[in-house]
Structure formats: C-alpha cells, structure tokens
Design a protein around this motif. Structure first.
Motif, PDB file in Angstrom:
ATOM      1  N   THR A 222      -3.161-119.799 -73.761  1.00 37.08           N
ATOM      2  CA  THR A 222      -2.611-119.622 -75.379  1.00 37.08           C
ATOM      3  C   THR A 222      -3.322-118.737 -76.095  1.00 37.08           C
ATOM      4  O   THR A 222      -3.588-118.725 -77.244  1.00 37.08           O
ATOM      5  CB  THR A 222      -2.880-121.118 -75.735  1.00 37.08           C
ATOM      6  OG1 THR A 222      -4.483-121.487 -75.458  1.00 37.08           O
ATOM      7  CG2 THR A 222      -2.277-122.208 -75.031  1.00 37.08           C
ATOM      8  N   CYS A 223      -3.849-117.712 -75.289  1.00 39.68           N
ATOM      9  CA  CYS A 223      -4.626-116.492 -76.093  1.00 39.68           C
ATOM     10  C   CYS A 223      -3.368-115.848 -77.078  1.00 39.68           C
ATOM     11  O   CYS A 223      -2.262-116.004 -76.445  1.00 39.68           O
ATOM     12  CB  CYS A 223      -5.040-115.453 -74.979  1.00 39.68           C
ATOM     13  SG  CYS A 223      -6.752-115.868 -74.628  1.00 39.68           S
ATOM     14  N   GLU A 224      -3.769-115.344 -78.018  1.00 46.50           N
ATOM     15  CA  GLU A 224      -2.849-114.523 -78.892  1.00 46.50           C
ATOM     16  C   GLU A 224      -3.950-113.073 -79.238  1.00 46.50           C
ATOM     17  O   GLU A 224      -4.961-113.353 -79.731  1.00 46.50           O
ATOM     18  CB  GLU A 224      -2.685-115.116 -80.283  1.00 46.50           C
ATOM     19  CG  GLU A 224      -1.674-116.541 -80.001  1.00 46.50           C
ATOM     20  CD  GLU A 224      -1.435-117.039 -81.313  1.00 46.50           C
ATOM     21  OE1 GLU A 224      -1.342-116.370 -82.357  1.00 46.50           O
ATOM     22  OE2 GLU A 224      -1.191-118.496 -81.336  1.00 46.50           O
ATOM     23  N   ILE A 225      -3.297-111.952 -78.814  1.00 50.42           N
ATOM     24  CA  ILE A 225      -3.859-110.869 -78.813  1.00 50.42           C
ATOM     25  C   ILE A 225      -3.006-109.776 -79.624  1.00 50.42           C
ATOM     26  O   ILE A 225      -1.851-109.666 -79.491  1.00 50.42           O
ATOM     27  CB  ILE A 225      -4.168-110.180 -77.578  1.00 50.42           C
ATOM     28  CG1 ILE A 225      -5.229-111.179 -76.725  1.00 50.42           C
ATOM     29  CG2 ILE A 225      -4.711-108.723 -77.640  1.00 50.42           C
ATOM     30  CD1 ILE A 225      -5.408-110.887 -75.394  1.00 50.42           C
ATOM     31  N   GLY A 226      -3.518-109.092 -80.795  1.00 55.51           N
ATOM     32  CA  GLY A 226      -3.056-108.412 -81.658  1.00 55.51           C
ATOM     33  C   GLY A 226      -2.817-107.003 -81.125  1.00 55.51           C
ATOM     34  O   GLY A 226      -2.634-106.709 -79.875  1.00 55.51           O
ATOM     35  N   ASP A 227      -2.541-106.062 -81.755  1.00 56.28           N
ATOM     36  CA  ASP A 227      -2.095-104.551 -81.527  1.00 56.28           C
ATOM     37  C   ASP A 227      -3.507-103.737 -81.275  1.00 56.28           C
ATOM     38  O   ASP A 227      -4.568-103.918 -82.089  1.00 56.28           O
ATOM     39  CB  ASP A 227      -1.323-103.717 -82.681  1.00 56.28           C
ATOM     40  CG  ASP A 227       0.146-104.480 -82.626  1.00 56.28           C
ATOM     41  OD1 ASP A 227       0.444-105.395 -81.718  1.00 56.28           O
ATOM     42  OD2 ASP A 227       0.689-104.342 -83.842  1.00 56.28           O
ATOM     43  N   THR A 254      -1.577-127.387 -76.025  1.00 55.07           N
ATOM     44  CA  THR A 254      -2.329-127.142 -77.173  1.00 55.07           C
ATOM     45  C   THR A 254      -3.046-125.904 -77.310  1.00 55.07           C
ATOM     46  O   THR A 254      -3.095-125.214 -76.212  1.00 55.07           O
ATOM     47  CB  THR A 254      -3.546-128.329 -77.234  1.00 55.07           C
ATOM     48  OG1 THR A 254      -4.293-128.396 -76.114  1.00 55.07           O
ATOM     49  CG2 THR A 254      -2.962-129.881 -77.274  1.00 55.07           C
ATOM     50  N   LYS A 255      -3.331-125.260 -78.359  1.00 55.08           N
ATOM     51  CA  LYS A 255      -3.943-124.111 -78.399  1.00 55.08           C
ATOM     52  C   LYS A 255      -5.455-124.049 -77.996  1.00 55.08           C
ATOM     53  O   LYS A 255      -6.317-124.656 -78.528  1.00 55.08           O
ATOM     54  CB  LYS A 255      -4.010-123.596 -79.943  1.00 55.08           C
ATOM     55  CG  LYS A 255      -4.806-122.312 -80.109  1.00 55.08           C
ATOM     56  CD  LYS A 255      -3.601-121.155 -79.655  1.00 55.08           C
ATOM     57  CE  LYS A 255      -4.102-119.878 -80.262  1.00 55.08           C
ATOM     58  NZ  LYS A 255      -5.434-118.951 -79.939  1.00 55.08           N
ATOM     59  N   ARG A 256      -5.620-123.770 -76.665  1.00 55.64           N
ATOM     60  CA  ARG A 256      -7.078-123.790 -76.109  1.00 55.64           C
ATOM     61  C   ARG A 256      -7.939-122.357 -75.983  1.00 55.64           C
ATOM     62  O   ARG A 256      -8.959-122.542 -75.741  1.00 55.64           O
ATOM     63  CB  ARG A 256      -6.991-124.408 -74.643  1.00 55.64           C
ATOM     64  CG  ARG A 256      -6.029-125.361 -74.604  1.00 55.64           C
ATOM     65  CD  ARG A 256      -5.863-126.019 -73.325  1.00 55.64           C
ATOM     66  NE  ARG A 256      -5.465-125.181 -72.077  1.00 55.64           N
ATOM     67  CZ  ARG A 256      -4.272-124.753 -71.713  1.00 55.64           C
ATOM     68  NH1 ARG A 256      -3.254-125.348 -72.754  1.00 55.64           N
ATOM     69  NH2 ARG A 256      -3.882-123.799 -70.952  1.00 55.64           N
ATOM     70  N   HIS A 257      -7.230-121.410 -76.353  1.00 62.25           N
ATOM     71  CA  HIS A 257      -7.940-120.075 -76.148  1.00 62.25           C
ATOM     72  C   HIS A 257      -7.910-119.332 -77.300  1.00 62.25           C
ATOM     73  O   HIS A 257      -7.088-119.581 -78.216  1.00 62.25           O
ATOM     74  CB  HIS A 257      -7.015-119.409 -74.963  1.00 62.25           C
ATOM     75  CG  HIS A 257      -6.895-120.040 -73.589  1.00 62.25           C
ATOM     76  ND1 HIS A 257      -5.809-120.928 -73.432  1.00 62.25           N
ATOM     77  CD2 HIS A 257      -7.875-120.240 -72.836  1.00 62.25           C
ATOM     78  CE1 HIS A 257      -6.182-121.438 -72.124  1.00 62.25           C
ATOM     79  NE2 HIS A 257      -7.301-121.029 -71.629  1.00 62.25           N
ATOM     80  N   PRO A 258      -8.839-118.517 -77.543  1.00 63.02           N
ATOM     81  CA  PRO A 258      -8.930-117.645 -78.720  1.00 63.02           C
ATOM     82  C   PRO A 258      -7.834-116.726 -79.236  1.00 63.02           C
ATOM     83  O   PRO A 258      -7.128-116.366 -78.332  1.00 63.02           O
ATOM     84  CB  PRO A 258     -10.365-116.770 -78.459  1.00 63.02           C
ATOM     85  CG  PRO A 258     -10.217-116.660 -77.068  1.00 63.02           C
ATOM     86  CD  PRO A 258      -9.672-117.714 -76.542  1.00 63.02           C
ATOM     87  N   THR A 259      -8.016-116.330 -80.451  1.00 63.38           N
ATOM     88  CA  THR A 259      -7.237-115.248 -81.086  1.00 63.38           C
ATOM     89  C   THR A 259      -7.816-114.123 -81.334  1.00 63.38           C
ATOM     90  O   THR A 259      -8.973-114.171 -81.948  1.00 63.38           O
ATOM     91  CB  THR A 259      -6.663-115.830 -82.486  1.00 63.38           C
ATOM     92  OG1 THR A 259      -5.522-116.962 -81.956  1.00 63.38           O
ATOM     93  CG2 THR A 259      -5.661-114.800 -82.848  1.00 63.38           C
TER      94      THR A 259
END
Length: 314
Positions: A222-227, A254-259
């Motif tokens: 559930t990581c979210e990584i930008g540009d 569920t959201k478990r990992h960082p952004t």
C-alpha cells in the motif's frame, strides 16, 4: 578415516521394497494438509511460462537489447508481431489459470469463461505497452540524472538491477490494475529473487523512479510514491504493525505502508513504517534512520553524527 555407508536390509532390493509404503504415507498426508495440495482443482499458473512471458516482454519493450541483433525498420514489425503473438497465447492461458484460483472444479463452462477473460485481459495489457514504454523511458532518464556513474541509456538497461526490478514491477502493476490474481506476485517475486529488490505490485509508484544499487529494498503493497523519487540500497517502506479483528485474524485492505511525495530521496538502510506516515515533497531521509511519524515537506532527517574513536596501534 572413511565412514562406513549404512546398509539397510539385504541390499537395494530390500530398500526399494519399502518405497510403496513410503509413497502411500506421503499421499495420505495430502488429506491432512489440503491447504497446500492442489488435487482435483483447476491448474494454477506455471512459473516457467510466466518467466518466458517476461523475457518476451523485455524484447518488446527494449528491442535489440537482448536476443536479436540487426533489427531495423524493414523487419521490426514482423519480429515484434511474432513476439506479441507468443505473449498473447502464453499469457492469456496463464491468466485463465489464475482466474480459476479458488474454484473447486473446472467444468467446460468455467474453462470457456476464463479463457475468454484471459484473452480480453491480455489484449488490454498489450494495448498498454506503448504507454508502458514511455513510462520506462522516464525511469531510465531518472537513473541517468540520478547517478553520476551512469554513462548511457544502454548501461541502465543492461546493467542496473534496480531498473530490472522496476521493469518487472511496471509490467506486474498493469496486470494488477486489470484485476489479474497471483501472476503479478509471481512476476515481482521472480524479480525479487534475481535482484534482491522486493516491490509489491499493489504499490503505486509515479514517474521517473530510480533505485540505486538496490539490494535489500522493500516496498510494501500500500505504498504510494510520487514522481522523481530515489531510493538507495536497504531501504524499507513497510508496515508498523498489523491490526487484527475480534477473531484475531489480520485486517486486510487497509493502508499499512508509507507515502512518499514528489522529489524525495531516501538513503541507504533507512526504514519508514506506517500507513499514516507521509514524507513531504522535496525531503531527504538520511542513512539508517527509523521513521514512524510524518515528515514535513522540504525537510532533511538525519541521525546525529556518532562520536568516532580512533586508537593508534603500537
């Protein structure tokens, strides 16, 4: 001194005569461990076939780099057409198998339905290859701009394990978005075994992504990584803890990992944990830090410099 080889019974004939009983006991154990047996069920995807698809896709995505020299405008369409046909046949069959996962029986109606589903999904996947190539070209650009040791595009495509892992992730991510079970994980775990880089296909990763050196990197589902994000070796983007329901079972989805927002750099062996953690844009995370709280944009997070002790030898 040599050790004696133990002899059972009266020789090999006596030993071999015990094998039917051993076999019967092994087969009997299948009934006791049904969760790890696939008997009387639809067949699961074949790992070797999926690896074959990845190899074909690498040649489609980067023609002339691996298998075939002297490709030009006169023969490229024929060559790629053969590869596309091979990918379509193999991948659609493997997706059909994946769509059967969990089915108790595999009757004619189910086989026909999943075959059509596999073909439709594979066609949509192949339609997205031009977009996928553009995205990977941006990842190559990020490697060239992010590593002063890099001399060329060819060096990235040929030599960088971080880029190899990103290629497989990008392919697997498309299949994940198309709702394909199991196969995206088979692909990314194959890349994990080859590169030491573990990227879950559920992670959302933006453009111009670069992993330098790479060994030991973990990017959770559930990581979210930008540009324009850059990670170094040993970075973990993981979960802080796992919630459980009233029955003691893990709570999923569920959201478990960082952004990580745009233009973040994370140096070697840093650990960032938790679904509520956001690393703000333009931030730098230093080596070996442990982060479980959000970091404001334009921040630098470092461990205090340790006191070094130097002793002279006499």
């Amino acid at each position: 001194m040599t050790s004696e080889i133990p002899v059972v019974g009266n020789g090999s004939t006596s030993v071999r005569s015990t094998l039917p009983e051993i076999t019967k006991n092994i087969v009997a154990s299948y009934a006791l461990t049904r969760s790890t047996s696939r008997l009387d069920c639809c067949p699961l995807p074949n790992k070797e076939a999926i690896v074959h698809v990845l190899n074909d896709l690498n040649e489609i995505l980067f023609p002339g780099y691996r298998r075939r020299d002297r490709l030009d405008t006169s023969n490229i369409e024929y060559y790629v057409g053969c590869l596309v046909d091979d990918v379509f046949e193999t991948l659609s069959a493997q997706i059909a198998r994946a769509l059967c996962e969990g089915a108790i029986s595999c009757d004619a109606f189910l086989r026909q339905r999943v075959q059509l589903g596999g073909e439709e999904i594979t066609r949509e996947f192949l339609r997205r290859i031009p977009e996928l190539r553009l995205q990977l070209a941006m990842d190559v650009e990020a490697a060239i701009k992010g590593d002063p040791a890099c001399k060329s595009t060819d060096e990235v495509v040929f030599c960088y394990p971080g880029f190899d892992a990103i290629v497989v992730y990008r392919v697997a991510r498309v299949l994940w978005e198309l709702g394909v079970p199991l196969i995206p994980r088979i692909m990314t775990e194959y890349a994990h075994s080859n590169t030491g880089i573990d990227i879950h296909p559920g992670a959302k990763i933006g453009d111009h992504f670069f992993i330098d050196h790479g060994t030991g990197v973990v990017i959770g589902e559930t990581c979210e990584i930008g540009d324009w994000v850059k990670l170094y070796q040993g970075v973990t983007l993981g979960a802080l803890s796992f919630k459980r329901d009233s029955n003691g079972d893990l709570v999923r989805n569920t959201k478990r990992h960082p952004t990580l927002e745009d233009n973040v750099v994370v140096y070697a062996n840093a650990t960032i944990l938790g679904g509520d953690v956001v690393i703000g844009r333009n931030s730098t995370i230093g080596s070996s830090v442990w982060i479980t709280e959000s970091v404001a944009p334009n921040s630098t997070v470092l461990i205090e410099e340790p006191k070094l002790v130097t002793r002279m030898r006499h």
